[in-house]
Design an enzyme around this catalytic site. Structure first.
Site, short mmCIF file in Angstrom:
data_model
loop_
_atom_site.label_atom_id
_atom_site.label_comp_id
_atom_site.label_asym_id
_atom_site.label_seq_id
_atom_site.Cartn_x
_atom_site.Cartn_y
_atom_site.Cartn_z
N CYS A 112 0.80 -1.23 0.00
CA CYS A 112 0.00 0.00 0.00
C CYS A 112 0.84 1.28 0.00
O CYS A 112 0.47 2.26 -0.66
CB CYS A 112 -1.00 0.00 1.15
SG CYS A 112 -0.29 -0.28 2.77
N ASP A 346 -7.62 5.62 -1.25
CA ASP A 346 -7.24 4.42 -0.51
C ASP A 346 -6.73 3.35 -1.47
O ASP A 346 -7.45 2.95 -2.38
CB ASP A 346 -8.46 3.91 0.25
CG ASP A 346 -8.12 2.84 1.28
OD1 ASP A 346 -7.01 2.28 1.20
OD2 ASP A 346 -8.96 2.57 2.15
N HIS A 348 -6.12 0.28 -0.64
CA HIS A 348 -6.51 -1.04 -0.13
C HIS A 348 -7.76 -1.57 -0.81
O HIS A 348 -8.76 -1.90 -0.17
CB HIS A 348 -6.73 -0.98 1.39
CG HIS A 348 -5.56 -0.51 2.16
ND1 HIS A 348 -5.30 0.83 2.38
CD2 HIS A 348 -4.55 -1.19 2.75
CE1 HIS A 348 -4.19 0.94 3.09
NE2 HIS A 348 -3.72 -0.26 3.33
#
Length: 460
Positions: A112, A346, A348
């Site tokens: 990430c 994000d 993720h």
């Protein structure tokens, strides 16, 4: 026969892992995000205001129900939607070519921070080639981003993956996701040129060994700092990996860009200008644009709220390309703010590999349909701030403006970072490792990075 049986077991295992990744990392768009209509919204130097009372659901505002639910909204809502969706979004991927020296074909669970670093660099390249005013013409034709549509697609993919593993199908069949919007209109010459660069920038971040800033290449550079595929990477380490990746890029289009990483929270102006005025690979002189990366800590174990106004000020600057940061155990790419909340993208979210080498590869998965917000108080103190300066004059102007901001935001005599005249060598620091071929970091940098690494958070 035994080998064949083992291969089949491995295939089934990979399919189950793929299904698990999709289930675990496909719910990031589910949580509803709220924006106030009374406060301005800043996104990478641009300001928007929705100019009405109350709140609206951002997920709905990006979807087909927006006009029905919020017809009273006026102002720059649509412009904000276009601007946010146009930023390049880079997330977990699976089923990409195997990473050299490992058996990994996905970065789910560990990549990430590298992805947030990619997003920051991508924003710098977008400023360089497209300018801040550019927006993707098809941004508003994205699929509805409400949580139901995204998670429904995930369930279809999850179900198809399980069915494929049971029936030994090679390629699971997934029903197409319905799209809204009309057919592409005719584009003029400038729009065609911009779209070529749009695709080219994304292709540089493709998940293949040949992509200049793809995960495979970044991991290779990270090995020289002791990192391998599957490790977690802190914001400071990623900053140096990005510097090396840009230095090593061989695409002629990238010869006009360089990256400078601050040393011990200090930007040495002469070192930056030397980089901007260095020779191109062709031997021709020319001024390069520079992306300045400053690894900092916004406090000790927790972020000091005294730095909130400074972070807001940074994200409101036109030459800011974002912040590699996050909250404990999760890395985010911060691109803006409203009131005391940060706006972020994000990484993720697990998506399938896209072959960016083919003509007209699909672009939708590289653009985030929904912004997310997080309280500044939840931010982890370790982060890397990024700026883009096209010319030496831009750098000098930016350094003056940021210095004033640093002084005004610092209640003590020690700002987060400083701009200093002269070269680092004038202050008895190691020279920048610009020409080191066999080592990513100098010995002094390794010591500093070891300190950073022990202080940074563990990433999921």
């Amino acid at each position: 026969m035994e080998a064949t049986g083992t291969d089949e077991v491995e295939k089934i295992k990979l399919k189950f892992m793929s299904a698990w990744h999709n289930m675990k990392y496909s719910w990031v768009l589910k949580t509803k995000t709220y924006f106030s209509r009374n406060s301005p919204v800043f996104l990478l130097g641009k300001c928007y205001h929705f100019k009405t009372e109350g709140e609206y659901r951002a997920l709905h505002s990006f979807g087909s129900n927006f006009d029905k639910i919020n017809t009273e909204i006026s102002g720059n809502v649509e412009e904000f939607r276009k601007d946010f969706i146009s930023r390049i979004w880079l997330t977990y991927r699976e089923e990409f070519p195997q990473i050299k020296g490992s058996a990994l074909t996905t970065d789910c669970g560990w990549g990430c921070t590298l992805r947030t670093g990619q997003m920051l660099l991508a924003q710098g390249l977008m400023l360089h080639f497209l300018g801040r005013a550019w927006v993707w013409p098809e941004a508003l034709d994205m699929d509805s981003s409400d949580s139901e549509s995204w998670t429904t697609h995930t369930v279809r993919k999850l179900t198809a993956s399980f069915e494929a593993s049971l029936t030994a199908e090679r390629d699971p069949k997934i029903l197409p996701h319905p799209r809204r919007g009309t057919a592409r209109r005719s584009w003029d010459v400038s729009e065609i040129r911009d779209e070529v660069y749009h695709r080219k920038i994304i292709s540089w971040f493709g998940d293949s060994p040949l992509a200049a800033f793809g995960l495979h290449q970044l991991i290779e550079y990270g090995k020289k700092s002791g990192k391998i595929a599957g490790d977690w990477y802190g914001p400071a380490v990623v900053a140096h990996i990005l510097r090396k990746a840009v230095e090593e890029a061989r695409d002629p289009e990238l010869q006009g860009v360089t990256v400078y990483v601050a040393q011990d929270c200090t930007v040495y102006s002469s070192d930056v200008i030397d980089r901007q005025c260095s020779f191109m690979d062709s031997g021709k002189a020319g001024t390069k644009a520079v992306i300045i990366l400053v690894p900092v800590r916004l406090g000790g174990e927790r972020t000091n709220t005294d730095y909130l106004e400074f972070v807001k000020g940074i994200l409101s600057l036109e030459y800011c390309v974002g912040i590699i940061g996050g909250k404990p155990k999760q890395s985010y790419y911060f691109a803006g703010f409203q009131d005391d909340s940060l706006i972020y993208m994000d990484p993720h979210y697990c998506q399938s590999f896209v072959d960016v080498s083919i003509k007209d590869f699909p672009l939708e998965s590289f653009h985030c349909p929904s912004p997310k917000k997080m309280s500044f108080k939840k931010m982890d103190p370790s982060c890397t701030i990024g700026f883009y300066c096209r010319t030496v004059q831009d750098f000098e102007k930016a350094s003056e403006e940021i210095t004033k901001m640093l002084k005004s935001s610092s209640k003590e005599k020690y700002p987060l970072f400083t701009f200093v005249k002269g070269h680092s060598r004038d202050y008895d620091f190691a020279s920048s490792p610009l020409h080191e071929e066999n080592d990513l970091f100098s010995e002094d940098e390794k010591k500093r990075l070891k300190r950073f690494s022990t202080e940074e958070f563990v990433l999921l």
